[in-house]
Design a protein around this motif. Structure first.
Motif, PDB file in Angstrom:
ATOM      1  N   LEU A  11      32.386  45.303  34.921  1.00 52.61           N
ATOM      2  CA  LEU A  11      33.733  45.021  35.397  1.00 52.61           C
ATOM      3  C   LEU A  11      33.932  43.516  35.479  1.00 52.61           C
ATOM      4  O   LEU A  11      33.197  42.819  36.180  1.00 52.61           O
ATOM      5  CB  LEU A  11      33.973  45.640  36.784  1.00 52.61           C
ATOM      6  CG  LEU A  11      35.346  45.350  37.409  1.00 52.61           C
ATOM      7  CD1 LEU A  11      36.464  46.035  36.631  1.00 52.61           C
ATOM      8  CD2 LEU A  11      35.376  45.773  38.883  1.00 52.61           C
ATOM      9  N   ILE A  13      35.996  40.645  36.916  1.00 54.92           N
ATOM     10  CA  ILE A  13      36.950  40.337  37.979  1.00 54.92           C
ATOM     11  C   ILE A  13      37.523  38.948  37.734  1.00 54.92           C
ATOM     12  O   ILE A  13      36.791  37.958  37.675  1.00 54.92           O
ATOM     13  CB  ILE A  13      36.289  40.401  39.371  1.00 54.92           C
ATOM     14  CG1 ILE A  13      35.794  41.821  39.662  1.00 54.92           C
ATOM     15  CG2 ILE A  13      37.281  39.955  40.451  1.00 54.92           C
ATOM     16  CD1 ILE A  13      35.132  41.986  41.022  1.00 54.92           C
ATOM     17  N   ALA A 227      43.926  46.443  36.291  1.00 60.70           N
ATOM     18  CA  ALA A 227      44.430  46.668  37.651  1.00 60.70           C
ATOM     19  C   ALA A 227      44.436  45.344  38.405  1.00 60.70           C
ATOM     20  O   ALA A 227      43.721  44.410  38.045  1.00 60.70           O
ATOM     21  CB  ALA A 227      43.568  47.695  38.382  1.00 60.70           C
ATOM     22  N   CYS A 251      51.066  44.704  34.695  1.00 61.27           N
ATOM     23  CA  CYS A 251      49.842  45.349  35.177  1.00 61.27           C
ATOM     24  C   CYS A 251      50.189  46.764  35.650  1.00 61.27           C
ATOM     25  O   CYS A 251      51.010  46.930  36.544  1.00 61.27           O
ATOM     26  CB  CYS A 251      49.226  44.543  36.313  1.00 61.27           C
ATOM     27  SG  CYS A 251      47.612  45.146  36.799  1.00 61.27           S
ATOM     28  N   PHE A 268      41.120  53.001  40.555  1.00 57.39           N
ATOM     29  CA  PHE A 268      40.340  52.075  39.733  1.00 57.39           C
ATOM     30  C   PHE A 268      39.334  52.779  38.820  1.00 57.39           C
ATOM     31  O   PHE A 268      38.426  52.156  38.290  1.00 57.39           O
ATOM     32  CB  PHE A 268      39.636  51.061  40.651  1.00 57.39           C
ATOM     33  CG  PHE A 268      40.594  50.331  41.546  1.00 57.39           C
ATOM     34  CD1 PHE A 268      41.378  49.297  41.054  1.00 57.39           C
ATOM     35  CD2 PHE A 268      40.758  50.717  42.870  1.00 57.39           C
ATOM     36  CE1 PHE A 268      42.289  48.649  41.865  1.00 57.39           C
ATOM     37  CE2 PHE A 268      41.663  50.068  43.689  1.00 57.39           C
ATOM     38  CZ  PHE A 268      42.438  49.028  43.190  1.00 57.39           C
ATOM     39  N   ILE A 271      38.477  51.472  34.845  1.00 56.87           N
ATOM     40  CA  ILE A 271      38.890  50.095  34.557  1.00 56.87           C
ATOM     41  C   ILE A 271      37.692  49.266  34.084  1.00 56.87           C
ATOM     42  O   ILE A 271      36.541  49.537  34.441  1.00 56.87           O
ATOM     43  CB  ILE A 271      39.555  49.404  35.770  1.00 56.87           C
ATOM     44  CG1 ILE A 271      38.541  49.169  36.908  1.00 56.87           C
ATOM     45  CG2 ILE A 271      40.755  50.200  36.258  1.00 56.87           C
ATOM     46  CD1 ILE A 271      39.067  48.258  38.013  1.00 56.87           C
ATOM     47  N   LEU A 274      39.673  43.569  36.400  1.00 56.36           N
ATOM     48  CA  LEU A 274      40.408  43.613  37.653  1.00 56.36           C
ATOM     49  C   LEU A 274      40.890  42.212  38.008  1.00 56.36           C
ATOM     50  O   LEU A 274      40.120  41.253  37.976  1.00 56.36           O
ATOM     51  CB  LEU A 274      39.503  44.131  38.780  1.00 56.36           C
ATOM     52  CG  LEU A 274      40.074  44.099  40.202  1.00 56.36           C
ATOM     53  CD1 LEU A 274      41.145  45.172  40.379  1.00 56.36           C
ATOM     54  CD2 LEU A 274      38.957  44.278  41.241  1.00 56.36           C
ATOM     55  N   PHE A 294      33.312  46.256  45.156  1.00 54.18           N
ATOM     56  CA  PHE A 294      33.302  46.575  43.726  1.00 54.18           C
ATOM     57  C   PHE A 294      31.910  46.381  43.143  1.00 54.18           C
ATOM     58  O   PHE A 294      31.496  47.134  42.242  1.00 54.18           O
ATOM     59  CB  PHE A 294      34.340  45.735  42.973  1.00 54.18           C
ATOM     60  CG  PHE A 294      35.713  46.340  42.998  1.00 54.18           C
ATOM     61  CD1 PHE A 294      36.118  47.230  42.007  1.00 54.18           C
ATOM     62  CD2 PHE A 294      36.605  46.049  44.024  1.00 54.18           C
ATOM     63  CE1 PHE A 294      37.376  47.813  42.030  1.00 54.18           C
ATOM     64  CE2 PHE A 294      37.866  46.609  44.061  1.00 54.18           C
ATOM     65  CZ  PHE A 294      38.257  47.507  43.070  1.00 54.18           C
TER      66      PHE A 294
END
Length: 332
Positions: A11, A13, A227, A251, A268, A271, A274, A294
């Protein structure tokens, strides 16, 4: 995904910068903390000092007592300091405090005070005043309360701007709440200027630098992520605007949450990227808390996306500056 033996999904971020505390919020919180240090507890605060439960609860734990109106302060405590929140108050509030012989400190953000002064200048120059803002917000109540009842007309939407009929034949002027959506406000202003080409605009933009910077960062990040999370309180105007800006920027999932325990993980699922930002009254510790949440479920890689630098700071009330000076001298 929470099983330790299960491989976590990567992920990315994208951490918006600037985010979180602005200079006005930082100053307001500091005023409460320094007042507690100088005068001891209790120190009374009229309305939430800023719109964030985590911040308010932290100050309560240190001895701050929050009230909505001055009459809630016990009769035997009128010698205790009372602090007005960062959103500003109507003129009737300090007048009431003076009549009760209360000692008060004003934590109104200087950029809100600037709008108050603009309203007074327009009034002195015999202009009919329009305020672009949200009904019921403390800042709007405070700004309208700088002048006699009925003096200021509130405009919330473009439809309001189209329907507005001047009450007088005096020249028109408009001011705005400091925490509005930049784009929404531009639309309302365009309608007003089209209808009333001579309307007087603020000498300098009323929407504050922090609101503008945080919205610009979200506009940059939101179209690129699956997201977006805005850390902030539901009654925080600038935080709500950030969520709306993310949605409008494309978004598909944009949510406003107060802290990690509020995350609905169904939002979430699936995804790979983020966006994360925080409203101007949300502390950085809550952002870190969400990143950690997360990281428990994903293999996170955090990248800061900076779109502006902020170096603004505001002076403290004179009564509290000596504490800072003495602590700096001791440290030196």
């Amino acid at each position: 995904m929470t099983e330790s033996n299960q491989e976590k999904t990567p992920l990315a971020i994208h951490l918006c910068a600037p985010r979180g505390f602005c200079a006005g919020v930082d100053r307001a919180i500091q005023i409460v903390e320094l007042a507690l240090e100088k005068y001891g507890s209790p120190v009374y605060v009229r309305h939430e000092i800023v719109h964030n439960k985590f911040v308010v609860d932290g100050l309560k734990a240190k001895g701050a007592v929050f009230v909505e109106e001055l009459e809630e302060i016990p009769a035997g405590h009128t010698d205790r300091p009372v602090i007005f929140s960062a959103h500003g108050v109507p003129k009737s509030v300090p007048e009431d405090a003076q009549s009760r012989k209360m000692f008060y400190l004003d934590a109104t953000c200087p950029l809100v005070s600037k709008v108050h002064k603009e309203a007074e200048i327009h009034f002195r120059r015999d202009r009919e005043i329009l305020l672009i803002g949200h009904a019921g917000h403390p800042e709007v109540i405070g700004t309208m309360g700088q002048l006699p009842d009925g003096t200021v007309s509130l405009i919330e939407t473009e439809d309001d701007a189209r329907a507005f009929t001047p009450k007088t034949d005096r020249p028109l002027a408009y001011i705005t709440q400091t925490t509005l959506s930049v784009d929404d406000t531009a639309g309302i202003v365009a309608v007003l200027q089209d209808r009333f080409p001579q309307i007087v605009a603020p000498h300098k933009e009323d929407i504050c630098y922090a609101t503008t910077n945080r919205q610009e960062a979200v506009k940059h990040v939101a179209p690129k992520v699956d997201a977006m999370i805005v850390v902030g309180a539901p009654n925080s105007s600038n935080s709500q605007r950030l969520r709306e800006v993310a949605e409008r920027a494309g978004c598909r999932t944009a949510v406003l949450i107060q802290r990690a325990s509020d995350i609905d993980w169904h939002d979430f699922e699936g995804i790979t990227s983020l966006g994360l930002t925080a409203g101007a009254s949300a502390p950085e510790t809550l952002v870190e808390e969400i990143i950690a949440a997360f990281a428990d479920r994903f293999d996170v890689n955090v990248e800061t996306v900076r779109t502006a630098e902020e170096t603004i700071s505001f002076n403290l009330p004179r009564e509290l500056r000596e504490i800072i000076a003495s602590s700096q001298a001791a440290a030196g």
